[in-house]
Design a protein around this motif. Structure first.
Motif, PDB file in Angstrom:
ATOM      1  N   GLU A   9       0.811  -1.221   0.000  1.00 37.67           N
ATOM      2  CA  GLU A   9       0.000   0.000   0.000  1.00 37.67           C
ATOM      3  C   GLU A   9       0.844   1.271   0.000  1.00 37.67           C
ATOM      4  OE1 GLU A   9      -2.461  -0.440   3.415  1.00 37.67           O
ATOM      5  OE2 GLU A   9      -3.917  -1.713   2.383  1.00 37.67           O
ATOM      6  N   THR A  10       2.001   1.214   0.644  1.00 40.63           N
ATOM      7  CA  THR A  10       2.843   2.409   0.713  1.00 40.63           C
ATOM      8  C   THR A  10       3.809   2.518  -0.461  1.00 40.63           C
ATOM      9  OG1 THR A  10       4.445   1.250   2.093  1.00 40.63           O
ATOM     10  CG2 THR A  10       2.720   2.514   3.223  1.00 40.63           C
ATOM     11  N   GLY A  11       3.895   1.482  -1.277  1.00 39.55           N
ATOM     12  CA  GLY A  11       4.777   1.519  -2.432  1.00 39.55           C
ATOM     13  C   GLY A  11       6.182   1.038  -2.155  1.00 39.55           C
ATOM     14  N   TRP A  12       6.493   0.693  -0.903  1.00 41.96           N
ATOM     15  CA  TRP A  12       7.846   0.266  -0.564  1.00 41.96           C
ATOM     16  C   TRP A  12       8.207  -1.070  -1.193  1.00 41.96           C
ATOM     17  CZ3 TRP A  12      11.377   3.436   0.614  1.00 41.96           C
ATOM     18  CH2 TRP A  12      11.082   4.601   1.320  1.00 41.96           C
ATOM     19  N   LEU A  13       7.224  -1.890  -1.484  1.00 43.98           N
ATOM     20  CA  LEU A  13       7.511  -3.175  -2.128  1.00 43.98           C
ATOM     21  C   LEU A  13       8.105  -2.945  -3.522  1.00 43.98           C
ATOM     22  CD1 LEU A  13       7.267  -6.213  -1.622  1.00 43.98           C
ATOM     23  CD2 LEU A  13       5.086  -6.142  -2.790  1.00 43.98           C
ATOM     24  N   ALA A  14       7.567  -1.972  -4.251  1.00 42.96           N
ATOM     25  CA  ALA A  14       8.108  -1.647  -5.576  1.00 42.96           C
ATOM     26  C   ALA A  14       9.522  -1.089  -5.470  1.00 42.96           C
ATOM     27  CB  ALA A  14       7.189  -0.660  -6.292  1.00 42.96           C
ATOM     28  N   PHE A  15       9.782  -0.286  -4.437  1.00 46.98           N
ATOM     29  CA  PHE A  15      11.128   0.255  -4.264  1.00 46.98           C
ATOM     30  C   PHE A  15      12.117  -0.841  -3.872  1.00 46.98           C
ATOM     31  CE2 PHE A  15       8.706   4.287  -3.539  1.00 46.98           C
ATOM     32  CZ  PHE A  15       9.130   4.895  -4.700  1.00 46.98           C
ATOM     33  N   ALA A  16      11.651  -1.829  -3.119  1.00 50.25           N
ATOM     34  CA  ALA A  16      12.505  -2.980  -2.804  1.00 50.25           C
ATOM     35  C   ALA A  16      12.816  -3.759  -4.085  1.00 50.25           C
ATOM     36  CB  ALA A  16      11.830  -3.882  -1.775  1.00 50.25           C
ATOM     37  N   ALA A  17      11.830  -3.875  -4.956  1.00 49.93           N
ATOM     38  CA  ALA A  17      12.045  -4.553  -6.239  1.00 49.93           C
ATOM     39  C   ALA A  17      13.058  -3.793  -7.094  1.00 49.93           C
ATOM     40  CB  ALA A  17      10.727  -4.715  -6.981  1.00 49.93           C
ATOM     41  N   ILE A  18      13.043  -2.464  -7.032  1.00 52.66           N
ATOM     42  CA  ILE A  18      14.031  -1.665  -7.762  1.00 52.66           C
ATOM     43  C   ILE A  18      15.431  -1.957  -7.242  1.00 52.66           C
ATOM     44  CG2 ILE A  18      14.871   0.699  -8.134  1.00 52.66           C
ATOM     45  CD1 ILE A  18      11.920   1.581  -8.215  1.00 52.66           C
ATOM     46  N   ALA A  19      15.567  -2.031  -5.935  1.00 54.26           N
ATOM     47  CA  ALA A  19      16.884  -2.320  -5.339  1.00 54.26           C
ATOM     48  C   ALA A  19      17.370  -3.701  -5.766  1.00 54.26           C
ATOM     49  CB  ALA A  19      16.802  -2.227  -3.820  1.00 54.26           C
ATOM     50  N   ILE A  20      16.478  -4.680  -5.764  1.00 56.94           N
ATOM     51  CA  ILE A  20      16.846  -6.037  -6.191  1.00 56.94           C
ATOM     52  C   ILE A  20      17.225  -6.043  -7.664  1.00 56.94           C
ATOM     53  CG2 ILE A  20      15.942  -8.369  -6.571  1.00 56.94           C
ATOM     54  CD1 ILE A  20      14.299  -7.936  -3.973  1.00 56.94           C
ATOM     55  N   LEU A  21      16.482  -5.314  -8.489  1.00 54.03           N
ATOM     56  CA  LEU A  21      16.769  -5.235  -9.926  1.00 54.03           C
ATOM     57  C   LEU A  21      18.168  -4.705 -10.185  1.00 54.03           C
ATOM     58  CD1 LEU A  21      15.808  -5.238 -12.936  1.00 54.03           C
ATOM     59  CD2 LEU A  21      14.974  -2.937 -12.526  1.00 54.03           C
ATOM     60  N   TRP A  22      18.567  -3.617  -9.485  1.00 52.73           N
ATOM     61  CA  TRP A  22      19.889  -3.039  -9.710  1.00 52.73           C
ATOM     62  C   TRP A  22      20.998  -3.888  -9.102  1.00 52.73           C
ATOM     63  CZ3 TRP A  22      21.259   0.038 -13.390  1.00 52.73           C
ATOM     64  CH2 TRP A  22      20.294   0.829 -13.990  1.00 52.73           C
ATOM     65  N   LEU A  23      20.713  -4.545  -7.974  1.00 54.18           N
ATOM     66  CA  LEU A  23      21.710  -5.470  -7.417  1.00 54.18           C
ATOM     67  C   LEU A  23      21.958  -6.635  -8.368  1.00 54.18           C
ATOM     68  CD1 LEU A  23      20.754  -5.578  -3.635  1.00 54.18           C
ATOM     69  CD2 LEU A  23      22.853  -4.701  -4.642  1.00 54.18           C
ATOM     70  N   GLU A  24      20.897  -7.143  -8.956  1.00 58.38           N
ATOM     71  CA  GLU A  24      21.032  -8.234  -9.932  1.00 58.38           C
ATOM     72  C   GLU A  24      21.809  -7.767 -11.159  1.00 58.38           C
ATOM     73  OE1 GLU A  24      18.168 -11.286 -12.447  1.00 58.38           O
ATOM     74  OE2 GLU A  24      17.299  -9.500 -11.535  1.00 58.38           O
ATOM     75  N   THR A  25      21.521  -6.563 -11.629  1.00 55.63           N
ATOM     76  CA  THR A  25      22.234  -6.014 -12.784  1.00 55.63           C
ATOM     77  C   THR A  25      23.725  -5.869 -12.483  1.00 55.63           C
ATOM     78  OG1 THR A  25      20.248  -4.825 -13.471  1.00 55.63           O
ATOM     79  CG2 THR A  25      22.339  -4.062 -14.380  1.00 55.63           C
ATOM     80  N   LEU A  26      24.041  -5.338 -11.309  1.00 57.15           N
ATOM     81  CA  LEU A  26      25.445  -5.176 -10.928  1.00 57.15           C
ATOM     82  C   LEU A  26      26.135  -6.522 -10.745  1.00 57.15           C
ATOM     83  CD1 LEU A  26      25.179  -2.189  -8.436  1.00 57.15           C
ATOM     84  CD2 LEU A  26      26.164  -2.173 -10.738  1.00 57.15           C
ATOM     85  N   LEU A  27      25.449  -7.469 -10.125  1.00 55.86           N
ATOM     86  CA  LEU A  27      26.038  -8.787  -9.910  1.00 55.86           C
ATOM     87  C   LEU A  27      26.318  -9.496 -11.235  1.00 55.86           C
ATOM     88  CD1 LEU A  27      26.866 -10.954  -7.839  1.00 55.86           C
ATOM     89  CD2 LEU A  27      24.536 -11.829  -7.997  1.00 55.86           C
ATOM     90  N   LEU A  28      25.358  -9.454 -12.145  1.00 58.86           N
ATOM     91  CA  LEU A  28      25.567 -10.079 -13.457  1.00 58.86           C
ATOM     92  C   LEU A  28      26.705  -9.398 -14.220  1.00 58.86           C
ATOM     93  CD1 LEU A  28      21.883 -10.712 -14.584  1.00 58.86           C
ATOM     94  CD2 LEU A  28      23.592 -12.423 -13.967  1.00 58.86           C
TER      95      LEU A  28
END
Length: 111
Positions: A9-28
């Motif tokens: 409801e607060t949108g923090w789940l989407a921001f957590a997904a953004i963090a995971i997306l960029w961590l995955e990009t950096l790791l790859l």
């Protein structure tokens, strides 16, 4: 489960997904033999996904609907730049090689 709903409801789940997306990009990228080239290849899609997830976060919060449209527009432009970059990289593969096609074409016409 209520924590998950609160994050949704607060949108923090989407921001957590953004963090995971960029961590995955950096790791790859770091695991690649050519990290800079891999990062450039992945960054366009990650940027488009970031803008989409940011738009989702704002939409879930229910406020700033104008910003939702702005982030959706940014996502579209990031996607178009990503596709243009991929097509530029593969332009040699997409070009037609008429020298290789000329001999089979002649043989087909003679039959």
């Amino acid at each position: 489960m209520s924590v998950l709903y609160a994050w949704l409801e607060t949108g923090w789940l989407a921001f957590a997904a953004i963090a995971i997306l960029w961590l995955e990009t950096l790791l790859l990228s770091l695991l690649s033999s050519r990290p800079k080239a891999r990062f450039r290849a992945l960054a366009g899609g990650a940027l488009a996904g970031t803008f989409l997830l940011a738009a989702l976060a704002l939409a879930l919060r229910g406020d700033a609907l104008g910003w939702v449209l702005v982030f959706l527009t940014f996502s579209l432009f990031a996607h178009l730049l990503d596709v243009a970059g991929r097509l530029k990289d593969q332009s040699a593969a997409l070009s037609r090689n008429t020298e290789k096609l000329s001999n089979p074409a002649v043989l087909t016409q003679r039959r």
